[in-house]
Design an enzyme around this catalytic site. Structure first.
Site, PDB file in Angstrom:
ATOM      1  N   TYR A 147      75.856  51.036  49.692  1.00 50.49           N
ATOM      2  CA  TYR A 147      76.302  49.653  49.887  1.00 50.49           C
ATOM      3  C   TYR A 147      75.079  48.782  50.148  1.00 50.49           C
ATOM      4  CZ  TYR A 147      76.556  51.110  54.900  1.00 50.49           C
ATOM      5  OH  TYR A 147      76.310  51.603  56.151  1.00 50.49           O
ATOM      6  N   CYS A 148      75.180  47.529  49.765  1.00 50.14           N
ATOM      7  CA  CYS A 148      74.073  46.565  49.849  1.00 50.14           C
ATOM      8  C   CYS A 148      72.783  47.162  49.294  1.00 50.14           C
ATOM      9  CB  CYS A 148      73.873  46.098  51.292  1.00 50.14           C
ATOM     10  SG  CYS A 148      72.906  44.556  51.417  1.00 50.14           S
ATOM     11  N   PRO A 149      72.804  47.597  48.021  1.00 48.85           N
ATOM     12  CA  PRO A 149      71.612  48.227  47.454  1.00 48.85           C
ATOM     13  C   PRO A 149      70.478  47.229  47.248  1.00 48.85           C
ATOM     14  CG  PRO A 149      73.246  47.853  45.740  1.00 48.85           C
ATOM     15  CD  PRO A 149      73.899  47.487  47.050  1.00 48.85           C
TER      16      PRO A 149
END
Length: 280
Positions: A147-149
């Site tokens: 997540y949130c790469p």
């Protein structure tokens, strides 16, 4: 000046909010960092570090507010006893809880400006120094499926445990990191994955949301195979910082900063009201 030179300051001011406080809302946190940017950028405060922890909170990026069924996603979070807020910067959703330590490094931006990668590299260097006794290779590269790469995802053996972001306002740079210290990285990723599924991330729009693969995420305790606590990591953080400065002193917001905080806090509340997130 190299990224390591950014860590070497004559003095560091420390604001420690790493003790768990159920009444300490994440909206306050982002207002505090903006306040500190103003204080550091204006010369009112020396370079400042802040540590903070929040109970079950999903911090959304501005892009997440464009999800087709956002309200359904927020209801899912509410059922899981999670609150949601929208931060005042880019990026995507990040899960916070009592096992996630957030650190902010706030520097004055020089006349020539701090190159964006130098800010990221300073935090990356700091993290490596904090855990160098484990003799593990910490990489900085995008972990697809997290997540949130981003290009400054921090990982060990291909499993992400931290992400770094930056915010630049008022002639200052705030470099922020979330460190998944304890608990299950996969469980946090599953929560974010379910939020996106309930929010309609699959509905075609001009925005692209991550296809989360929970098994690419882990906590430091899992990766290092030791039982680390937030306070253990705080001790490591402070040890490194003391070695990088002539003076490290603890402080709280004071003087004009308290007035600035009220202004930034009201802006954050207004931002969140506009997207109908329940602030009660």
């Amino acid at each position: 000046m190299s990224e390591s030179d950014l860590l070497k300051q004559a003095e560091w001011r420390l604001i420690d909010q790493s003790s768990v406080n159920p009444h300490f809302h994440a909206i306050q946190s982002f207002a505090i960092d903006d306040t500190l940017c103003r204080a550091v950028g204006s010369g009112y405060s020396p370079p400042t570090v802040r540590a903070w922890v929040h109970v079950n909170t999903l911090v959304l990026g501005i892009q997440d507010t464009k999800l087709s069924y956002l309200q359904q996603g927020l209801e899912y979070l509410k059922d899981r006893q999670y609150q949601a807020i929208v931060r005042n910067s880019g990026g995507l959703a990040v899960a916070l809880d009592e096992g996630v330590l957030n650190l902010s490094l706030i520097f004055p931006d020089t006349e020539k400006g701090i190159d964006i990668n130098r800010g990221y590299e300073a935090m990356y260097s700091l993290t490596k120094m904090m855990f160098e006794d484990f003799n593990m290779n910490i990489e900085a590269r995008e972990i697809v499926g997290s997540y949130c790469p981003g290009s400054y995802d921090l990982s060990i053996g291909g499993k992400k445990f931290a992400g770094i972001s930056q915010r630049r306002i008022r002639k200052a740079v705030a470099v922020q990191i979330y460190l998944c210290v304890s608990g299950s990285g996969q469980e946090r990723a599953k929560l974010v994955k379910e939020f996106y599924e309930h929010s309609g991330a699959h509905v075609p729009t001009k925005f692209i949301f991550p296809d989360i693969k929970p098994d690419v995420m882990a906590s430091l305790s899992e990766l290092l195979q030791v039982n680390l606590s937030v306070q253990d990591v705080m001790s490591r953080f402070l040890h490194v910082l003391k070695n990088q400065s002539d003076r490290l002193y603890a402080s709280q917001l004071q003087g004009i900063e308290l007035e600035w905080l009220q202004d930034y806090y009201e802006r954050m509340v207004d931002r969140n009201r506009k997207i109908l997130i329940d602030m009660r």
